[in-house]
Write a protein that holds these residues in place. Structure first.
Motif, PDB file in Angstrom:
ATOM      1  N   ALA A  66       0.783  -1.236   0.259  1.00  0.00           N
ATOM      2  CA  ALA A  66       0.003  -0.006  -0.213  1.00  0.00           C
ATOM      3  C   ALA A  66       0.909   1.370  -0.038  1.00  0.00           C
ATOM      4  O   ALA A  66       0.418   2.194  -0.653  1.00  0.00           O
ATOM      5  CB  ALA A  66      -0.797   0.060   1.293  1.00  0.00           C
ATOM      6  N   GLU A  67       1.810   1.157   0.834  1.00  0.00           N
ATOM      7  CA  GLU A  67       2.897   2.406   0.789  1.00  0.00           C
ATOM      8  C   GLU A  67       3.702   2.874  -0.433  1.00  0.00           C
ATOM      9  O   GLU A  67       3.817   3.913  -0.754  1.00  0.00           O
ATOM     10  CB  GLU A  67       3.724   2.142   2.195  1.00  0.00           C
ATOM     11  CG  GLU A  67       3.030   2.283   3.238  1.00  0.00           C
ATOM     12  CD  GLU A  67       3.843   1.753   4.497  1.00  0.00           C
ATOM     13  OE1 GLU A  67       3.405   1.835   5.584  1.00  0.00           O
ATOM     14  OE2 GLU A  67       4.953   1.148   4.216  1.00  0.00           O
ATOM     15  N   TYR A  68       4.068   1.456  -1.048  1.00  0.00           N
ATOM     16  CA  TYR A  68       4.992   2.029  -2.093  1.00  0.00           C
ATOM     17  C   TYR A  68       4.552   1.470  -3.761  1.00  0.00           C
ATOM     18  O   TYR A  68       5.264   1.332  -4.785  1.00  0.00           O
ATOM     19  CB  TYR A  68       6.567   1.220  -1.919  1.00  0.00           C
ATOM     20  CG  TYR A  68       6.898   1.916  -0.725  1.00  0.00           C
ATOM     21  CD1 TYR A  68       7.688   3.250  -0.787  1.00  0.00           C
ATOM     22  CD2 TYR A  68       7.013   1.252   0.619  1.00  0.00           C
ATOM     23  CE1 TYR A  68       8.092   3.775   0.357  1.00  0.00           C
ATOM     24  CE2 TYR A  68       7.537   1.759   1.486  1.00  0.00           C
ATOM     25  CZ  TYR A  68       7.911   3.204   1.636  1.00  0.00           C
ATOM     26  OH  TYR A  68       8.604   3.606   2.568  1.00  0.00           O
ATOM     27  N   GLY A  69       3.289   0.938  -3.696  1.00  0.00           N
ATOM     28  CA  GLY A  69       2.832   0.471  -4.963  1.00  0.00           C
ATOM     29  C   GLY A  69       3.414  -0.888  -5.219  1.00  0.00           C
ATOM     30  O   GLY A  69       3.449  -1.183  -6.583  1.00  0.00           O
ATOM     31  N   ILE A  70       3.925  -1.829  -4.435  1.00  0.00           N
ATOM     32  CA  ILE A  70       4.541  -2.896  -4.818  1.00  0.00           C
ATOM     33  C   ILE A  70       3.417  -4.058  -5.353  1.00  0.00           C
ATOM     34  O   ILE A  70       2.309  -4.075  -4.676  1.00  0.00           O
ATOM     35  CB  ILE A  70       5.413  -3.563  -3.792  1.00  0.00           C
ATOM     36  CG1 ILE A  70       6.226  -2.385  -3.333  1.00  0.00           C
ATOM     37  CG2 ILE A  70       6.206  -4.599  -4.119  1.00  0.00           C
ATOM     38  CD1 ILE A  70       7.404  -2.731  -2.335  1.00  0.00           C
ATOM     39  N   ASP A 122       3.500   6.596  -6.816  1.00  0.00           N
ATOM     40  CA  ASP A 122       3.781   5.084  -6.284  1.00  0.00           C
ATOM     41  C   ASP A 122       5.408   5.044  -6.603  1.00  0.00           C
ATOM     42  O   ASP A 122       6.175   4.474  -5.995  1.00  0.00           O
ATOM     43  CB  ASP A 122       2.976   4.052  -6.651  1.00  0.00           C
ATOM     44  CG  ASP A 122       1.880   4.385  -5.675  1.00  0.00           C
ATOM     45  OD1 ASP A 122       1.521   5.089  -4.770  1.00  0.00           O
ATOM     46  OD2 ASP A 122       0.608   3.582  -6.224  1.00  0.00           O
ATOM     47  N   ALA A 123       5.513   4.992  -8.040  1.00  0.00           N
ATOM     48  CA  ALA A 123       6.611   4.901  -8.671  1.00  0.00           C
ATOM     49  C   ALA A 123       7.911   5.505  -8.202  1.00  0.00           C
ATOM     50  O   ALA A 123       9.184   4.987  -7.881  1.00  0.00           O
ATOM     51  CB  ALA A 123       6.734   4.869 -10.205  1.00  0.00           C
ATOM     52  N   ASP A 124       7.759   6.662  -7.743  1.00  0.00           N
ATOM     53  CA  ASP A 124       8.862   7.396  -7.322  1.00  0.00           C
ATOM     54  C   ASP A 124       9.092   7.152  -5.554  1.00  0.00           C
ATOM     55  O   ASP A 124      10.395   7.186  -5.370  1.00  0.00           O
ATOM     56  CB  ASP A 124       8.621   8.918  -7.315  1.00  0.00           C
ATOM     57  CG  ASP A 124       8.664   9.628  -8.821  1.00  0.00           C
ATOM     58  OD1 ASP A 124       9.030   8.866  -9.417  1.00  0.00           O
ATOM     59  OD2 ASP A 124       7.808  10.557  -9.022  1.00  0.00           O
ATOM     60  N   ARG A 125       8.224   6.845  -5.032  1.00  0.00           N
ATOM     61  CA  ARG A 125       8.124   6.521  -3.669  1.00  0.00           C
ATOM     62  C   ARG A 125       8.991   5.234  -3.456  1.00  0.00           C
ATOM     63  O   ARG A 125       9.768   4.771  -2.690  1.00  0.00           O
ATOM     64  CB  ARG A 125       6.863   6.450  -2.834  1.00  0.00           C
ATOM     65  CG  ARG A 125       6.121   7.893  -2.724  1.00  0.00           C
ATOM     66  CD  ARG A 125       5.190   7.457  -1.723  1.00  0.00           C
ATOM     67  NE  ARG A 125       4.222   6.584  -1.778  1.00  0.00           N
ATOM     68  CZ  ARG A 125       3.158   6.868  -2.515  1.00  0.00           C
ATOM     69  NH1 ARG A 125       2.866   8.145  -3.103  1.00  0.00           N
ATOM     70  NH2 ARG A 125       2.158   5.989  -2.755  1.00  0.00           N
TER      71      ARG A 125
END
Length: 233
Positions: A66-70, A122-125
């Motif tokens: 959820a935090e990093y779009g994995i 998300d991709a940048d995080r």
């Protein structure tokens, strides 16, 4: 040079919980719906040979997705991140600056966004977090598997946790349903006993009334007989 830690096994357990939904009879026991979460114990060995157990709640994988779009199916990336995250230094930790490895990580990651930085895709995080993990492995700690196949075994067990957790949840629900059925049956029995007790009480009162009436009739009959005898005499 980073320290080398090794991973050789993983075990699955569950956090404690109470099945009493409305609180227990024990003093201080509060009603809660938390607990019974799958907890992973990752067995690791420190550089000095000492054993170490890294406890990871299963929800950690969900949080990182959820935090990093994995991708939730990318357990290799998730495992690599979670195993190295404990060595990401805190920018607010004053002692981190005196530890060369931590200071190097902080210096090279300064200004990178986190999952709390607003307005960041998300991709940048994710890229920023993976850079932190890369620098941790470069300057502080690298975690390797002790024997070939250990990481694969951990990933396989991670894949199996959902089925095991579903089985446990089903068993808990079955036990809870059975307990509710027993409670309902007990309530019905208590109601029947209460109704029966009230009926017996009423019967006792009526019996007392009948006995009193019969006694009164006997007294009246005795008085009539005595009156007749006096009249004849």
């Amino acid at each position: 040079m980073p320290d080398i830690w090794t991973v050789w096994d993983a075990e699955l357990g569950y956090s404690t919980t109470s099945l009493l939904q409305n609180g227990g009879e024990q003093a201080g026991q509060l009603a809660t719906h938390y607990g019974a979460e799958p907890m992973w114990g990752i067995s690791r060995v420190r550089p000095d040979g000492g054993a170490h157990l890294h406890i990871i709640p299963h929800s950690t994988w969900e949080w990182r997705c959820a935090e990093y779009g994995i991708d939730p199916d990318d357990m290799t990336t998730l495992l690599d991140i979670v195993l190295h995250e404990p060595w990401i230094p805190d920018p607010d930790d004053a002692l981190a600056s005196v530890q060369p490895g931590a200071a190097a990580v902080l210096q090279e990651t300064h200004g990178l966004p986190t999952c709390w930085t607003p307005g960041v895709p998300d991709a940048d995080r994710l890229a920023a977090h993976l850079e932190r993990i890369r620098l941790v492995k470069q300057h502080r700690v690298q975690i390797f598997e002790k024997t070939n196949g250990s990481t694969a075994l951990i990933l396989q067990r991670l894949d199996q946790v959902d089925d095991r957790h579903a089985e446990l949840a089903q068993k808990v629900e079955q036990d809870r349903a059975a307990a509710e059925a027993r409670y309902t049956a007990m309530e019905a029995r208590l109601d029947a006993i209460e109704r029966e007790a009230v009926t017996r009480t009423q019967l006792t009162e009526r019996t007392k009334q009948i006995v009193a009436i019969v006694g009164l009739l006997v007294m009246v009959a005795a008085a009539v007989i005595a009156l007749i005898q006096l009249t004849r005499g």
